[in-house]
Enzyme design. Structure first.
Site, PDB file in Angstrom:
ATOM      1  N   ARG A 123      50.018  38.786  38.197  1.00  0.00           N
ATOM      2  CA  ARG A 123      50.779  38.654  36.940  1.00  0.00           C
ATOM      3  C   ARG A 123      50.984  40.045  36.352  1.00  0.00           C
ATOM      4  O   ARG A 123      50.392  41.015  36.826  1.00  0.00           O
ATOM      5  CB  ARG A 123      49.950  37.841  35.949  1.00  0.00           C
ATOM      6  CG  ARG A 123      48.607  38.533  35.660  1.00  0.00           C
ATOM      7  CD  ARG A 123      47.815  37.935  34.533  1.00  0.00           C
ATOM      8  NE  ARG A 123      46.692  38.783  34.188  1.00  0.00           N
ATOM      9  CZ  ARG A 123      45.523  38.812  34.800  1.00  0.00           C
ATOM     10  NH1 ARG A 123      45.293  38.022  35.839  1.00  0.00           N
ATOM     11  NH2 ARG A 123      44.572  39.650  34.411  1.00  0.00           N
TER      12      ARG A 123
ATOM     13  N   GLU B 138      42.700  45.232  42.053  1.00  0.00           N
ATOM     14  CA  GLU B 138      41.474  45.692  41.390  1.00  0.00           C
ATOM     15  C   GLU B 138      40.492  46.245  42.416  1.00  0.00           C
ATOM     16  O   GLU B 138      40.247  45.610  43.440  1.00  0.00           O
ATOM     17  CB  GLU B 138      40.763  44.515  40.697  1.00  0.00           C
ATOM     18  CG  GLU B 138      41.446  43.976  39.478  1.00  0.00           C
ATOM     19  CD  GLU B 138      40.595  42.924  38.751  1.00  0.00           C
ATOM     20  OE1 GLU B 138      41.140  42.288  37.859  1.00  0.00           O
ATOM     21  OE2 GLU B 138      39.402  42.744  39.083  1.00  0.00           O
TER      22      GLU B 138
ATOM     23  N   ARG C 132      42.548  47.132  22.460  1.00  0.00           N
ATOM     24  CA  ARG C 132      42.954  45.780  22.052  1.00  0.00           C
ATOM     25  C   ARG C 132      42.439  45.508  20.649  1.00  0.00           C
ATOM     26  O   ARG C 132      41.235  45.562  20.399  1.00  0.00           O
ATOM     27  CB  ARG C 132      42.397  44.747  23.027  1.00  0.00           C
ATOM     28  CG  ARG C 132      42.893  44.959  24.446  1.00  0.00           C
ATOM     29  CD  ARG C 132      42.450  43.837  25.361  1.00  0.00           C
ATOM     30  NE  ARG C 132      42.840  44.111  26.738  1.00  0.00           N
ATOM     31  CZ  ARG C 132      42.772  43.225  27.713  1.00  0.00           C
ATOM     32  NH1 ARG C 132      42.333  41.999  27.468  1.00  0.00           N
ATOM     33  NH2 ARG C 132      43.137  43.542  28.938  1.00  0.00           N
TER      34      ARG C 132
HETATM   35  C1  MV4 Z   1      31.240  42.861  41.237  1.00  0.00           C
HETATM   36  C2  MV4 Z   1      30.306  43.690  40.577  1.00  0.00           C
HETATM   37  C3  MV4 Z   1      29.349  44.310  41.343  1.00  0.00           C
HETATM   38  N1  MV4 Z   1      29.301  44.103  42.661  1.00  0.00           N
HETATM   39  N2  MV4 Z   1      31.155  42.689  42.556  1.00  0.00           N
HETATM   40  C4  MV4 Z   1      33.487  41.244  37.335  1.00  0.00           C
HETATM   41  C5  MV4 Z   1      34.927  40.881  37.194  1.00  0.00           C
HETATM   42  C6  MV4 Z   1      35.371  40.508  38.540  1.00  0.00           C
HETATM   43  N3  MV4 Z   1      36.743  40.879  38.728  1.00  0.00           N
HETATM   44  C7  MV4 Z   1      34.455  41.216  39.463  1.00  0.00           C
HETATM   45  N4  MV4 Z   1      33.346  41.673  38.683  1.00  0.00           N
HETATM   46  C8  MV4 Z   1      32.332  42.350  39.243  1.00  0.00           C
HETATM   47  N5  MV4 Z   1      32.213  42.228  40.586  1.00  0.00           N
HETATM   48  C9  MV4 Z   1      30.202  43.290  43.239  1.00  0.00           C
HETATM   49  N6  MV4 Z   1      30.120  43.087  44.553  1.00  0.00           N
HETATM   50  C10 MV4 Z   1      30.423  43.843  39.197  1.00  0.00           C
HETATM   51  C11 MV4 Z   1      31.418  43.157  38.520  1.00  0.00           C
HETATM   52  C12 MV4 Z   1      31.403  43.359  37.111  1.00  0.00           C
HETATM   53  C13 MV4 Z   1      32.441  43.976  36.471  1.00  0.00           C
HETATM   54  C14 MV4 Z   1      33.563  44.377  37.165  1.00  0.00           C
HETATM   55  C15 MV4 Z   1      34.597  44.996  36.522  1.00  0.00           C
HETATM   56  C16 MV4 Z   1      34.493  45.210  35.174  1.00  0.00           C
HETATM   57  C17 MV4 Z   1      33.400  44.812  34.447  1.00  0.00           C
HETATM   58  C18 MV4 Z   1      32.361  44.189  35.089  1.00  0.00           C
HETATM   59  C19 MV4 Z   1      31.263  43.795  34.354  1.00  0.00           C
HETATM   60  C20 MV4 Z   1      30.242  43.188  34.995  1.00  0.00           C
HETATM   61  C21 MV4 Z   1      30.311  42.956  36.367  1.00  0.00           C
END
Ligand code: MV4
Length: 461
Positions: free
Chosen positions: A292, A275, A338
């Site tokens: 996964r 990701e 979905r």
């Molecule tokens: C972040 C971010 C902004 N800055 N990290 C949410 C899921 C997790 N896999 C990581 N996520 C995020 N990490 C930093 N440094 C914003 C998110 C995030 C987000 C990421 C992917 C898809 C949707 C999201 C919704 C809110 C926040």
């Protein structure tokens, strides 16, 4: 080649795995909870064993019962699907010690990537870009504040044992940081039994773009391009598509190379996902690795022509990948949404019950991965997803055209579904233009009247 596989899952993914096994000539054993006796995965598998009561803690999460079933039926491998035990390193390790092949990476890799701070350090050592932040976990609040100031606000505090958006807090200034740091640690302790957190610079309105990778047991790693999963609601993906409407060919090449490097650094085997967050400038950063098969794998299957579940099984059987990176061609466009048993007009409350009418869409450009049918009782115990509607065409516009039509054709009675919400999104100009970031759904819901999201007419009283 493996001869008999236990599918440690339910719903559409159990069905998906059984379908792949059947085409490979592999025998299948389904396991099910008392709530899933009428489920189609039990009907179409060669054999089925009940592993406990309806709640997943009493059945699909019971490693010992699943392993007992595996030994009893003499299977040589277990496919964990997604969710449940799929990223449980202890379960993978138990399989290894019982000499039952866990279809996925090694327990060591799962454990390492499950520690989100260690995952960061691991890929960093392979020169994969990560978001500026702490080196590993940070527990001292004064040290953490000092680092947050150095990074510059806003910062995000994430649980080391979290992932997928669970256990995250954002702080916009020093005062808020001290409060959020304590809250994040307390929440992490409560949710994961591990208070460890790490911090990163907070990226505003990123895109969520993930790369599918495949790695065989002979050291070869390739990527199969990306999926854009920016359309999410509360960390639940709603739409996923491949390729991303945002990536240039150059950015795709660079990110793909980094995804492969990340997988190599983790000594990765089998199918996995890297990701990334991509900011407005097109700068990208690793955030997590998922060890996964993912819900959204079909969009990658469609644009690459590669059956990912079959590949997982062949890799687990020790076969070489048999595909070179340069042979991987992305053609056309695929979009998945979905389908969930929930009521979008009531804040997406779950809507279990008996499906009393079921007419699935068909025709050109459509794939439907679903386990439900007319008369099927949607149980209240599990995830509300009842299927995945995937459409494809030569272009994104064509895939959207099919999706719009398929959603109108899809008739599900007796329960509420999110279909009206999905219809509203596919008709939205922001989505049509591919201008979606992770803030999109929130913004869309803020400007959309609730009655437009339900099948019933607005209450006129
Ligand atoms: C972040 C971010 C902004 N800055 N990290 C949410 C899921 C997790 N896999 C990581 N996520 C995020 N990490 C930093 N440094 C914003 C998110 C995030 C987000 C990421 C992917 C898809 C949707 C999201 C919704 C809110 C926040």
């Amino acid at each position: 080649m493996l001869k008999k596989i236990l599918i440690a899952n339910r719903g559409e993914i159990a069905l998906r795995v059984i379908r792949a096994c059947r085409e490979l000539g592999i025998e299948t054993l389904a396991v099910y909870s008392e709530a899933d006796e009428q489920s189609i995965h039990c009907q179409i598998a060669d054999d089925a064993i009940c592993i406990g009561a309806a709640p997943s803690g009493e059945s699909y999460l019971k490693a010992d019962r699943i392993l007992s079933a595996a030994e009893l039926a003499n299977v040589d491998a277990i496919h964990p699907g997604y969710g449940f035990l799929s990223e449980n390193a202890d379960f993978a390790e138990q399989c290894e010690s019982c000499n039952i092949k866990f279809i996925g990476p090694s327990s060591q890799t799962i454990r390492m990537m499950g520690d989100k701070a260690l995952a960061r350090e691991t890929v960093k050592s392979a020169k994969v870009p990560i978001i500026p932040g702490s080196e590993g976990a940070i527990s001292d609040d004064k040290e953490a504040l000092k680092l947050a100031k150095e990074i510059g606000f806003p910062v995000i505090i994430k649980a080391v044992s979290g992932g997928g958006g669970r256990g995250m807090r954002v702080a916009h200034n020093a005062v808020a940081f001290q409060r959020e740091f304590e809250t994040a640690r307390a929440e992490a302790e409560k949710a994961f039994g591990d208070a460890s957190v790490y911090i990163e610079k907070f990226i505003q309105e990123p895109r969520h773009i993930e790369f599918q990778i495949l790695a065989d047991e002979h050291g070869k790693v390739i990527h199969l391009g990306e999926r854009d999963c920016s359309v999410q609601r509360r960390h639940q993906k709603v739409f996923e598509e491949a390729p991303s409407p945002f990536l240039s060919a150059d950015l795709r090449r660079r990110m793909g190379r980094m995804a492969v490097k990340a997988a190599e650094a983790a000594n990765y085997k089998n199918a996995g996902t890297i990701e990334f967050l991509v900011d407005k400038n097109g700068d990208f950063f690793f955030i997590e690795m998922n060890t996964r098969i993912q819900v959204e794998h079909p969009v990658t299957e469609i644009v690459t022509g590669i059956d990912l579940i079959k590949k997982q099984i062949q890799i687990a059987s020790g076969e070489p990948l048999g595909i070179e990176q340069k042979q991987v061609k992305i053609s056309g466009h695929a979009i998945e949404c979905r389908i969930c048993a929930e009521d979008p007009s009531r804040n997406f409350a779950p809507s279990p019950g008996v499906i009393d009418l079921y007419y699935p869409p068909g025709g050109p450009g459509i794939r439907l991965d679903s386990h439900v049918y007319s008369g099927y009782p949607v149980p209240p115990y599990y995830d509300s997803m009842i299927g995945k509607l995937i459409t494809y065409g030569a272009t994104r516009d064509e895939a959207i055209l099919h999706m719009n039509r398929a959603l109108k054709e899809y008739l599900i009675g007796g329960i509420n579904t999110n279909i009206p919400f999905l219809q509203a999104i596919v008709s939205d100009p922001v989505f049509r233009q591919g201008q979606t970031t992770t803030r999109y759904v929130e913004e869309f819901l803020a400007r959309t009247p609730r009655y437009l999201l339900s099948a019933s007419q607005p209450d006129k009283s």
